[in-house]
Write an enzyme that holds these catalytic residues in place. Sequence first.
Site, mmCIF file in Angstrom:
data_model
loop_
_atom_site.group_PDB
_atom_site.id
_atom_site.type_symbol
_atom_site.label_atom_id
_atom_site.label_comp_id
_atom_site.label_asym_id
_atom_site.label_seq_id
_atom_site.Cartn_x
_atom_site.Cartn_y
_atom_site.Cartn_z
ATOM 1 N N SER A 129 0.848 -1.192 0.000
ATOM 2 C CA SER A 129 0.000 0.000 0.000
ATOM 3 C C SER A 129 0.881 1.239 0.000
ATOM 4 C CB SER A 129 -0.901 0.016 1.242
ATOM 5 O OG SER A 129 -1.619 1.238 1.326
ATOM 6 N N TYR A 142 -1.945 -0.239 10.161
ATOM 7 C CA TYR A 142 -2.004 -0.653 8.761
ATOM 8 C C TYR A 142 -0.724 -0.226 8.029
ATOM 9 C CZ TYR A 142 -3.798 -1.212 3.993
ATOM 10 O OH TYR A 142 -3.982 -1.599 2.694
#
Length: 267
Positions: A129, A142
Site C-alpha cells: 500500500s 495498517y
Amino acid sequence: MGKVVLITGGSSGIGKSIGEYLKSKDFIVYGTSRTPEKYTDSNFPILNLDVTNVSSIQRAVNRVVSIENRIDVLINNAGIGITGPIEEIPEKEIKNNFETNFFGPINMIKAVLPKMREQGSGLIINVTSIAGYMGLPYRGIYSASKGALELVTEALRMEIKDFNIHMTNVAPGDFATNIASGRYHAPIVEGSPYKTPYKNTLELMDAHVNSGSNPEEMAVAVFKIIQTKRPKVHYKVGDFLQKFSIVLKRILPDKAYEKMLMKHYKL
C-alpha cells in the site's frame, strides 16, 4: 499453456479484478477465500485458504501443484484494513492485522518457494500500500504492517535471486473496492480525547476509497509486471498526488512532511 497464477484474496476487490484480467489473457488463475462457497459465479476457481493458518496455506498450494504441477506466479493480495487511535486499538486486533498483512504473505512465500526453486523460475508479487511508505494518523498499524512487508520483500529478493525467482512490491493507492467494509474500525468512543479528530479522519478515509480509481488499473499493472523480464523492487499504482506523496517524503524535512499530512487530515 498459460502461466499458473495463485492470487490470495481473489474473490473480490483488487484480487478479483486481477484474476479476471489475467484469465482474459489466457493465464491459468486460482483465487482464494476463507469462504469460497460464496463465490460460485467466479470465472476462475476459488480455493479455500486462510492466510493466518499455515496448514490451510499448505493445502491450497498443494492443491494447485497437484492439478497444474507448477506455480508460476504468486500474488499476495489478501489483506485487511485497520483504523483507530493506537492507544485504543485492542492488542488482539493489532496482532490479527499483522497475522493477515505480514505473516500471511511470508507463510505463502515459504509455501511456494520449494516448488518455484524446483521449476527454476517464479514470480512473487506482494500487494502492499502507498500507506506503507508513511505513518498515517489513525492508520498507523495498517501503515506498519504494509511497510514491514515492503522491507521484507527488499531482503527476500536478494536471498532468492540465485534461484531465478523474482519478487516485487506493488503499492496501490485508494481504489473503489469493499475494503472499507471489511476493515477493523476501533469504535468512536464518547469522552475519548481522540473522538473528534478520529471521526473526521475516518470520514475522510472512507470518502477516498469511495471515490477511488477502478481496480482494473491494478490488474493492468500486475499484468505488465508479469510480462517484465526483470521486475523492479517497487511499483506504485494510484493517482498522481498519492504517488507524489512518497516523493515528497523523501525530499521534505520530516517536520514539514508531518505538517503537510496533518493539514491534509485537518488535525
